[in-house]
Motif scaffolding. Structure first.
Motif, PDB file in Angstrom:
ATOM      1  N   MET A 186      46.636  83.882   6.687  1.00  0.00           N
ATOM      2  CA  MET A 186      46.356  83.907   5.278  1.00  0.00           C
ATOM      3  C   MET A 186      45.829  85.729   4.230  1.00  0.00           C
ATOM      4  O   MET A 186      46.151  85.972   3.170  1.00  0.00           O
ATOM      5  CB  MET A 186      45.269  83.116   4.763  1.00  0.00           C
ATOM      6  N   LYS A 187      44.949  86.338   5.875  1.00  0.00           N
ATOM      7  CA  LYS A 187      43.826  87.450   5.452  1.00  0.00           C
ATOM      8  C   LYS A 187      45.722  88.649   5.520  1.00  0.00           C
ATOM      9  O   LYS A 187      45.845  89.575   3.940  1.00  0.00           O
ATOM     10  CB  LYS A 187      43.395  88.278   6.203  1.00  0.00           C
ATOM     11  N   HIS A 188      46.342  88.708   5.449  1.00  0.00           N
ATOM     12  CA  HIS A 188      47.543  89.349   5.556  1.00  0.00           C
ATOM     13  C   HIS A 188      48.543  89.154   4.663  1.00  0.00           C
ATOM     14  O   HIS A 188      49.143  90.371   4.118  1.00  0.00           O
ATOM     15  CB  HIS A 188      48.201  89.728   6.939  1.00  0.00           C
ATOM     16  N   LEU A 189      48.461  88.231   4.178  1.00  0.00           N
ATOM     17  CA  LEU A 189      49.701  87.270   2.851  1.00  0.00           C
ATOM     18  C   LEU A 189      48.938  87.936   2.014  1.00  0.00           C
ATOM     19  O   LEU A 189      50.183  87.980   1.030  1.00  0.00           O
ATOM     20  CB  LEU A 189      50.775  85.741   2.981  1.00  0.00           C
ATOM     21  N   LEU A 190      47.908  87.267   1.192  1.00  0.00           N
ATOM     22  CA  LEU A 190      47.328  87.255   0.635  1.00  0.00           C
ATOM     23  C   LEU A 190      47.021  88.980  -0.174  1.00  0.00           C
ATOM     24  O   LEU A 190      46.526  89.350   0.823  1.00  0.00           O
ATOM     25  CB  LEU A 190      46.208  85.964  -0.138  1.00  0.00           C
ATOM     26  N   PRO A 191      46.816  88.635  -1.126  1.00  0.00           N
ATOM     27  CA  PRO A 191      46.325  90.422  -1.917  1.00  0.00           C
ATOM     28  C   PRO A 191      44.974  90.346  -1.498  1.00  0.00           C
ATOM     29  O   PRO A 191      43.961  89.016  -1.313  1.00  0.00           O
ATOM     30  CB  PRO A 191      46.432  90.025  -3.381  1.00  0.00           C
ATOM     31  N   ASP A 193      41.470  90.856  -2.870  1.00  0.00           N
ATOM     32  CA  ASP A 193      40.913  89.603  -3.277  1.00  0.00           C
ATOM     33  C   ASP A 193      40.504  88.944  -2.925  1.00  0.00           C
ATOM     34  O   ASP A 193      39.811  87.755  -2.706  1.00  0.00           O
ATOM     35  CB  ASP A 193      41.064  90.328  -4.805  1.00  0.00           C
ATOM     36  N   ARG A 194      42.203  87.953  -2.864  1.00  0.00           N
ATOM     37  CA  ARG A 194      42.051  86.405  -2.699  1.00  0.00           C
ATOM     38  C   ARG A 194      41.869  86.823  -0.944  1.00  0.00           C
ATOM     39  O   ARG A 194      41.583  84.867  -1.477  1.00  0.00           O
ATOM     40  CB  ARG A 194      43.339  86.678  -3.400  1.00  0.00           C
ATOM     41  N   ALA A 195      42.323  87.019  -0.174  1.00  0.00           N
ATOM     42  CA  ALA A 195      41.660  87.060   0.451  1.00  0.00           C
ATOM     43  C   ALA A 195      40.786  86.465   1.095  1.00  0.00           C
ATOM     44  O   ALA A 195      39.991  85.783   1.860  1.00  0.00           O
ATOM     45  CB  ALA A 195      42.840  87.590   1.799  1.00  0.00           C
ATOM     46  N   LEU A 196      39.628  88.240   0.259  1.00  0.00           N
ATOM     47  CA  LEU A 196      38.456  87.954   0.105  1.00  0.00           C
ATOM     48  C   LEU A 196      37.536  86.626  -0.091  1.00  0.00           C
ATOM     49  O   LEU A 196      37.015  86.057   0.112  1.00  0.00           O
ATOM     50  CB  LEU A 196      37.824  88.936  -0.566  1.00  0.00           C
ATOM     51  N   GLN A 197      38.539  85.675  -1.629  1.00  0.00           N
ATOM     52  CA  GLN A 197      37.845  84.737  -2.221  1.00  0.00           C
ATOM     53  C   GLN A 197      38.124  83.700  -1.271  1.00  0.00           C
ATOM     54  O   GLN A 197      36.895  82.803  -0.931  1.00  0.00           O
ATOM     55  CB  GLN A 197      38.347  84.972  -2.903  1.00  0.00           C
ATOM     56  N   LEU A 198      39.703  83.480  -0.496  1.00  0.00           N
ATOM     57  CA  LEU A 198      39.050  82.686   1.044  1.00  0.00           C
ATOM     58  C   LEU A 198      38.430  82.742   1.739  1.00  0.00           C
ATOM     59  O   LEU A 198      37.749  81.405   2.115  1.00  0.00           O
ATOM     60  CB  LEU A 198      40.681  82.415   1.123  1.00  0.00           C
ATOM     61  N   LEU A 199      38.721  83.497   2.351  1.00  0.00           N
ATOM     62  CA  LEU A 199      37.949  83.575   3.704  1.00  0.00           C
ATOM     63  C   LEU A 199      36.097  83.472   3.566  1.00  0.00           C
ATOM     64  O   LEU A 199      35.286  83.188   4.368  1.00  0.00           O
ATOM     65  CB  LEU A 199      37.653  85.228   4.696  1.00  0.00           C
ATOM     66  N   ALA A 200      35.433  84.070   2.529  1.00  0.00           N
ATOM     67  CA  ALA A 200      33.899  83.717   1.435  1.00  0.00           C
ATOM     68  C   ALA A 200      34.010  82.097   1.485  1.00  0.00           C
ATOM     69  O   ALA A 200      32.957  81.776   1.895  1.00  0.00           O
ATOM     70  CB  ALA A 200      34.082  84.278   0.834  1.00  0.00           C
ATOM     71  N   ARG A 201      35.370  81.594   0.947  1.00  0.00           N
ATOM     72  CA  ARG A 201      35.093  80.585   0.384  1.00  0.00           C
ATOM     73  C   ARG A 201      34.656  79.011   1.952  1.00  0.00           C
ATOM     74  O   ARG A 201      33.633  78.307   1.919  1.00  0.00           O
ATOM     75  CB  ARG A 201      36.156  79.423  -0.175  1.00  0.00           C
ATOM     76  N   TRP A 202      36.301  79.704   2.856  1.00  0.00           N
ATOM     77  CA  TRP A 202      36.248  79.396   5.101  1.00  0.00           C
ATOM     78  C   TRP A 202      34.631  79.180   4.711  1.00  0.00           C
ATOM     79  O   TRP A 202      33.999  78.228   5.747  1.00  0.00           O
ATOM     80  CB  TRP A 202      37.249  79.795   4.671  1.00  0.00           C
ATOM     81  N   TYR A 203      34.576  80.500   5.693  1.00  0.00           N
ATOM     82  CA  TYR A 203      32.839  80.527   6.160  1.00  0.00           C
ATOM     83  C   TYR A 203      31.980  79.551   4.896  1.00  0.00           C
ATOM     84  O   TYR A 203      30.914  79.149   5.747  1.00  0.00           O
ATOM     85  CB  TYR A 203      32.797  82.202   5.785  1.00  0.00           C
ATOM     86  N   THR A 204      31.187  79.855   3.749  1.00  0.00           N
ATOM     87  CA  THR A 204      30.241  79.552   3.504  1.00  0.00           C
ATOM     88  C   THR A 204      30.255  78.074   3.189  1.00  0.00           C
ATOM     89  O   THR A 204      28.832  77.212   4.113  1.00  0.00           O
ATOM     90  CB  THR A 204      30.187  79.239   1.746  1.00  0.00           C
ATOM     91  N   THR A 205      32.112  77.752   3.112  1.00  0.00           N
ATOM     92  CA  THR A 205      31.938  76.184   3.596  1.00  0.00           C
ATOM     93  C   THR A 205      31.810  75.590   4.434  1.00  0.00           C
ATOM     94  O   THR A 205      30.425  74.082   5.257  1.00  0.00           O
ATOM     95  CB  THR A 205      33.378  75.186   2.750  1.00  0.00           C
TER      96      THR A 205
END
Length: 85
Positions: free
Chosen positions: A61-66, A68-80
């Motif tokens: 997902m980090k490589h497929l998404l732009p 900024d979106r990849a960072l948002q996804l990883l940040a949400r995953w990590y905090t959840t």
């Protein structure tokens, strides 16, 4: 324990009684937090995941998404995944 850091002087620093001034000496997942009162607290971030399959999906997902979106996804995953309690 959750919400506490071990200070350089051996005491416990809890959120609310000291404020972060700076982040220092980061190496990998480890870093020092410099507080306004001068204390340094060494801490380490937990792993993003313990599952090789989920790790592979997150990296894809980090490589497929732009970026900024990849960072948002990883940040949400990590905090959840790493919420206290």
């Amino acid at each position: 324990s959750t919400g506490q850091l071990h200070g350089a002087g051996g005491g416990m620093v809890t959120p609310g009684n000291s404020f972060i001034q700076n982040l220092r000496d980061n190496v990998g997942k480890k870093f020092c937090v410099e507080l306004l009162n001068g204390n340094l607290c060494r801490t380490e971030l937990p792993s993003l995941t313990n599952s090789p399959g989920i790790d592979l999906c997150l990296r894809a997902m980090k490589h497929l998404l732009p970026s900024d979106r990849a960072l948002q996804l990883l940040a949400r995953w990590y905090t959840t995944r790493n919420t206290p309690g």
